[in-house]
Design a protein around this motif. Structure first.
Motif, short mmCIF file in Angstrom:
data_model
loop_
_atom_site.label_atom_id
_atom_site.label_comp_id
_atom_site.label_asym_id
_atom_site.label_seq_id
_atom_site.Cartn_x
_atom_site.Cartn_y
_atom_site.Cartn_z
N ARG A 157 0.87 -1.25 0.02
CA ARG A 157 -0.21 -0.06 -0.04
C ARG A 157 0.95 1.22 0.12
N THR A 158 0.58 1.98 -1.09
CA THR A 158 1.42 3.11 -1.03
C THR A 158 0.75 4.36 -1.12
N GLN A 159 1.05 5.62 -1.19
CA GLN A 159 0.29 6.70 -1.29
C GLN A 159 -0.75 6.88 -2.37
N GLU A 160 -0.22 6.32 -3.58
CA GLU A 160 -1.09 5.99 -5.02
C GLU A 160 -2.09 5.01 -4.82
N GLY A 161 -2.00 4.08 -3.69
CA GLY A 161 -2.93 2.87 -3.84
C GLY A 161 -2.14 1.65 -3.62
N THR A 162 -2.78 0.63 -3.78
CA THR A 162 -2.17 -0.93 -3.28
C THR A 162 -1.43 -1.10 -4.68
N THR A 163 -0.06 -1.44 -4.76
CA THR A 163 0.48 -1.90 -5.78
C THR A 163 0.88 -3.34 -5.73
N LEU A 164 0.85 -4.10 -6.69
CA LEU A 164 1.58 -5.67 -6.99
C LEU A 164 2.83 -5.44 -7.26
N VAL A 165 3.71 -6.15 -6.57
CA VAL A 165 4.95 -6.48 -6.88
C VAL A 165 5.08 -7.79 -7.36
N PRO A 166 5.15 -8.37 -8.44
CA PRO A 166 5.29 -9.81 -8.94
C PRO A 166 6.21 -10.35 -8.36
N LEU A 167 5.91 -11.85 -8.18
CA LEU A 167 7.06 -12.76 -7.65
C LEU A 167 8.25 -12.74 -8.41
#
Length: 83
Positions: A65-75
């Protein structure tokens, strides 16, 4: 515990989970992993992004969760060669 006994136990446990993953999909592995995860709710950095570690998605990607929203960091980010 002797090394061969420990190795056999580890292999049995690993094969059990691999068979479950193959038979039932990623959900049982995902559910079990969430209970073992360390650092949920804490600050984390991965893949050039920093935020609050919220857990993982069904494909084991890191949710931040960043200031821009929830971000996915792929495996796969962990498997890429940084050079």
């Amino acid at each position: 515990m002797a090394a061969p006994t420990l190795t056999e136990a580890y292999v049995r446990h690993t094969l059990n989970w691999l068979n479950r993953w193959e038979d039932e999909g990623a959900k049982p592995v995902h559910d079990e992993w969430r209970g073992l995860a360390h650092g949920v709710g804490e600050q984390a950095s991965q893949g050039g992004k920093t935020g609050t570690f919220m857990g993982i998605d069904e494909d084991f990607g890191m949710l931040l969760r960043t200031q821009e929203g929830t971000t996915l960091v792929p495996l796969t980010t962990l498997l890429e060669d940084p050079s």
